[in-house]
Design an enzyme around this catalytic site. Structure first.
Site, PDB file in Angstrom:
ATOM      1  N   LYS A 164      40.966  79.311  49.409  1.00  0.00           N
ATOM      2  CA  LYS A 164      42.566  79.215  48.223  1.00  0.00           C
ATOM      3  C   LYS A 164      43.118  80.564  48.508  1.00  0.00           C
ATOM      4  CE  LYS A 164      42.959  81.001  45.224  1.00  0.00           C
ATOM      5  NZ  LYS A 164      43.207  81.528  43.369  1.00  0.00           N
ATOM      6  N   ASP A 167      43.490  76.054  42.135  1.00  0.00           N
ATOM      7  CA  ASP A 167      43.951  77.224  41.387  1.00  0.00           C
ATOM      8  C   ASP A 167      43.338  76.367  40.099  1.00  0.00           C
ATOM      9  OD1 ASP A 167      45.948  77.039  40.238  1.00  0.00           O
ATOM     10  OD2 ASP A 167      46.162  79.110  39.445  1.00  0.00           O
TER      11      ASP A 167
END
Ligand code: SF4
Length: 216
Positions: A126, A144
């Site tokens: 991420k 997220d």
């Protein structure tokens, strides 16, 4: 049962989201790629606001805060800087190790390839996606909690706990013209409109396209 969304539907959704959030951007304050990378690492399991608040006195004093400054500051003093955010001891340790690795392997620069980024301490998929998107301008999908929730509700991604699957579903369905902005548009929509507990469906500009998966 409604049909599955197509890329064309996704394009219409992002076009509407862009009208609502024309200034959707990464809200982690930074002036350099390193400061962004550091902020993203620190933002794991906490809010961007909390990270900005913790780092702002340091960055005001040292606007060019670089890997060498972090190494000089050391783990203990940096822990004191970030003590208000979650998992601070681990993050302080990883951040200094990350700065050291940037200096030893990359001349103090942030590498712009996924493998080198993910090899850095505390950097996962991420984080690499955020850096590649915000700094590199690449069409990556950093998934997220907001991106996951909104993508699934809209029907852009299949419901799952597996964020890599959500990322892959988004990469498949988001049209190229929205590839770079999609991540921030989904974050803004999730943060300020399609919130976890009270999504504002009645006044949502994409309510006609939205599949409202999991919304009661
Ligand atoms: S219609 Fe509701 S669930 Fe769908 S994106 Fe808008 S706020 Fe979220």
């Amino acid at each position: 049962m409604k049909r599955r969304l197509t890329s064309q539907d996704a394009g219409e959704i992002f076009s509407e989201l862009h009208k609502l959030w024309p200034d959707a951007h990464c809200e982690l304050e930074h002036k350099t790629p390193f400061q962004l990378l550091l902020a993203v690492v620190l933002s794991a399991q906490t809010t961007d606001k909390a990270v900005n608040k913790a780092l702002s006195p340091l960055l005001e004093k040292q606007p060019g805060f670089a890997p060498s400054d972090l190494v000089n500051l050391g783990e203990k003093k940096f822990l004191n800087v970030i003590k208000s955010i979650g998992l601070a001891p681990t993050k302080a340790r990883n951040s200094v190790a990350l700065a050291r690795q940037l200096l030893s392997l990359h001349g103090g620069d942030v590498p712009m390839d996924r493998k080198s980024l993910e090899d850095l301490p505390g950097v996962g998929r991420k984080t690499a996606n955020v850096v590649l998107n915000v700094i590199g301008g690449l069409p990556t999908m950093a998934v997220d909690t907001h991106v996951a929730r909104v993508s699934v509700r809209l029907g852009l991604a299949r419901p799952t706990e597996n964020r890599l699957q959500i990322e892959n579903d988004l990469l498949q369905i988001v049209p190229a013209e929205w590839g770079v902005q999609a991540h921030n548009l989904l974050i803004f929509h999730g943060r300020y409109h399609c919130t976890a507990r009270v999504p504002k469906c009645e006044i949502c500009p994409v309510k006609s396209q939205c599949r409202k998966i999991g919304v009661r």
